[in-house]
Scaffold this motif. Structure first.
Motif, short mmCIF file in Angstrom:
data_model
loop_
_atom_site.label_atom_id
_atom_site.label_comp_id
_atom_site.label_asym_id
_atom_site.label_seq_id
_atom_site.Cartn_x
_atom_site.Cartn_y
_atom_site.Cartn_z
N ALA A 1 0.81 -1.22 0.00
CA ALA A 1 0.00 0.00 0.00
C ALA A 1 0.84 1.27 0.00
N GLU A 2 2.15 1.11 0.18
CA GLU A 2 3.02 2.28 0.28
C GLU A 2 3.33 2.86 -1.10
N LEU A 3 3.32 4.18 -1.16
CA LEU A 3 3.84 4.88 -2.33
C LEU A 3 5.29 5.23 -2.05
N GLY A 4 6.18 4.71 -2.84
CA GLY A 4 7.58 5.07 -2.65
C GLY A 4 7.82 6.50 -3.08
N GLY A 5 8.84 7.10 -2.55
CA GLY A 5 9.20 8.46 -2.93
C GLY A 5 10.70 8.62 -2.87
N VAL B 1 -9.40 18.59 14.19
CA VAL B 1 -8.83 18.18 12.89
C VAL B 1 -8.84 16.65 12.81
N ASP B 2 -9.23 16.12 11.67
CA ASP B 2 -9.20 14.68 11.44
C ASP B 2 -7.79 14.14 11.66
N LEU B 3 -7.67 13.01 12.37
CA LEU B 3 -6.35 12.46 12.67
C LEU B 3 -5.57 12.14 11.41
N VAL B 4 -6.24 11.54 10.42
CA VAL B 4 -5.54 11.19 9.18
C VAL B 4 -4.99 12.45 8.51
N SER B 5 -5.76 13.52 8.50
CA SER B 5 -5.28 14.77 7.90
C SER B 5 -4.08 15.33 8.65
N ALA B 6 -4.13 15.27 9.98
CA ALA B 6 -3.02 15.78 10.78
C ALA B 6 -1.74 14.99 10.50
N ARG C 1 -2.21 11.20 -0.77
CA ARG C 1 -1.41 10.83 0.40
C ARG C 1 -2.29 10.36 1.55
N GLU C 2 -3.46 10.96 1.67
CA GLU C 2 -4.31 10.58 2.80
C GLU C 2 -4.73 9.12 2.69
N GLY C 3 -4.86 8.61 1.45
CA GLY C 3 -5.16 7.20 1.27
C GLY C 3 -4.03 6.32 1.81
N VAL C 4 -2.78 6.75 1.56
CA VAL C 4 -1.62 6.01 2.09
C VAL C 4 -1.62 6.05 3.61
N ILE C 5 -1.87 7.25 4.16
CA ILE C 5 -1.86 7.38 5.62
C ILE C 5 -2.96 6.51 6.23
N ARG C 6 -4.13 6.48 5.61
CA ARG C 6 -5.21 5.62 6.12
C ARG C 6 -4.78 4.15 6.14
N SER C 7 -4.02 3.74 5.14
CA SER C 7 -3.56 2.35 5.09
C SER C 7 -2.58 2.05 6.23
N ARG C 8 -1.91 3.10 6.74
CA ARG C 8 -0.95 2.90 7.83
C ARG C 8 -1.62 2.91 9.20
N LEU C 9 -2.84 3.46 9.27
CA LEU C 9 -3.50 3.65 10.57
C LEU C 9 -4.74 2.78 10.68
N PRO C 10 -4.62 1.61 11.30
CA PRO C 10 -5.78 0.74 11.46
C PRO C 10 -6.90 1.42 12.25
N VAL C 11 -6.54 2.31 13.18
CA VAL C 11 -7.52 3.10 13.92
C VAL C 11 -7.34 4.55 13.50
#
Length: 280
Positions: free
Chosen positions: A74-78, A159-164, A120-130
């Motif tokens: 699920a990671e986007l490399g950079g 502020v939404d946690l994923v956005s932060a 990016r928020e999609g990637v962050i969501r994939s990292r945060l099960p909660v």
């Protein structure tokens, strides 16, 4: 936990390999009875914001560590290329206050990518099960790209946690700034690698810093620790083997598992040092 006074775990930036290394350190120490994730205050910058959000939400460290060993699909490399990094140098070198310098970095960040141009928020969501703020004192750092103002998001910020977390991880020239409430934010690591002084007032502080270097003495980990004024502290940085495991590109998902294992291995050498601080 024995000891008195506020404890703080400060988690610094360091890309995908930094996340993995920090989780390896934390899992290894927890296995030896040193539970840093139970800190009264957790400060997360960039990679550290991901780890902070994960560990304060009650997810078992052993599971989080195991997740780092799985394929990083699920990671986007950079890559923060040398050319891109050089674009940021004049912003810091030219005269001005710290905030003015960060505003210049923000202009470079905004010119490199339109906000929201990469999911990016999609990637962050994939990292945060909660994906909700924990009922804990979690502090996530970011920088306003226009004003250069240093910002600390908490569960009281609205502020939404994923956005932060996405804002804290928005490395200029690599990922676009993140828009929150009509303002745009970039990586909190542009101000300082770990932003230790956000834990001001804590009496026991452990810092995990995959990238310990600083752009100025004022923003160095040591100077910030002096401002916090803890009576016991420990700064953990990658050893030579861990640095070799990271490779040259901290944003390479293929290095995730080896970085996590490097953190777990290194944790064995840290148990007594960190325990002494945590139980002071």
């Amino acid at each position: 936990m024995t000891g008195h006074g506020t404890s703080a775990l400060v988690l610094g930036g360091g890309g995908i390999t930094g996340i993995a290394w920090e989780l390896g350190i934390l899992a290894g120490l927890a296995a030896e009875g040193v539970h840093l994730a139970g800190a009264d205050v957790v400060v997360g910058t960039s990679a550290g914001s991901v780890v902070g959000a994960q560990v304060t939400n009650g997810l078992p460290l052993a599971d989080l560590y195991a997740g780092q060993l799985e394929p990083a699909d699920a990671e986007l490399g950079g890559r923060l290329s040398r050319v891109a990094a050089l674009k940021l140098v004049p912003s810091y070198v030219l005269p001005g206050t710290g905030r003015e310098k960060l505003a210049r970095v923000g202009r470079v960040a905004s010119a490199s990518h339109a906000p929201g141009s990469v999911d990016r928020e999609g990637v962050i969501r994939s990292r945060l099960p909660v994906q909700d703020w924990p009922d804990r004192d979690l502090r996530i750092t970011a920088v306003d790209t226009v004003s250069g103002e240093f910002t600390v998001f908490t569960r009281e910020s609205g502020v939404d946690l994923v956005s932060a977390v996405a804002a804290s991880c928005a490395v200029p020239t690599v990922w676009p700034p993140v828009e929150i409430g009509g303002r745009t934010y970039m990586d909190g690591g542009m101000r300082s690698a770990a932003n230790v002084d956000v834990a001001r007032g804590a009496e026991r502080v452990v810092v995990l810093a995959p990238l310990p270097r600083s752009l100025s003495r004022k923003t160095s980990i040591r100077a910030q620790l002096e401002r916090v004024g803890p009576r016991a502290w420990s700064v953990v940085t990658p050893d030579a083997q861990a640095l070799e495991a990271f490779g040259r590109n901290l944003l390479d998902p293929s290095k995730r598992a080896v970085a996590a294992r490097a953190g777990l291995r290194q944790s064995r050498d840290l148990v007594e040092q960190v325990r002494a601080v945590w139980e002071a």
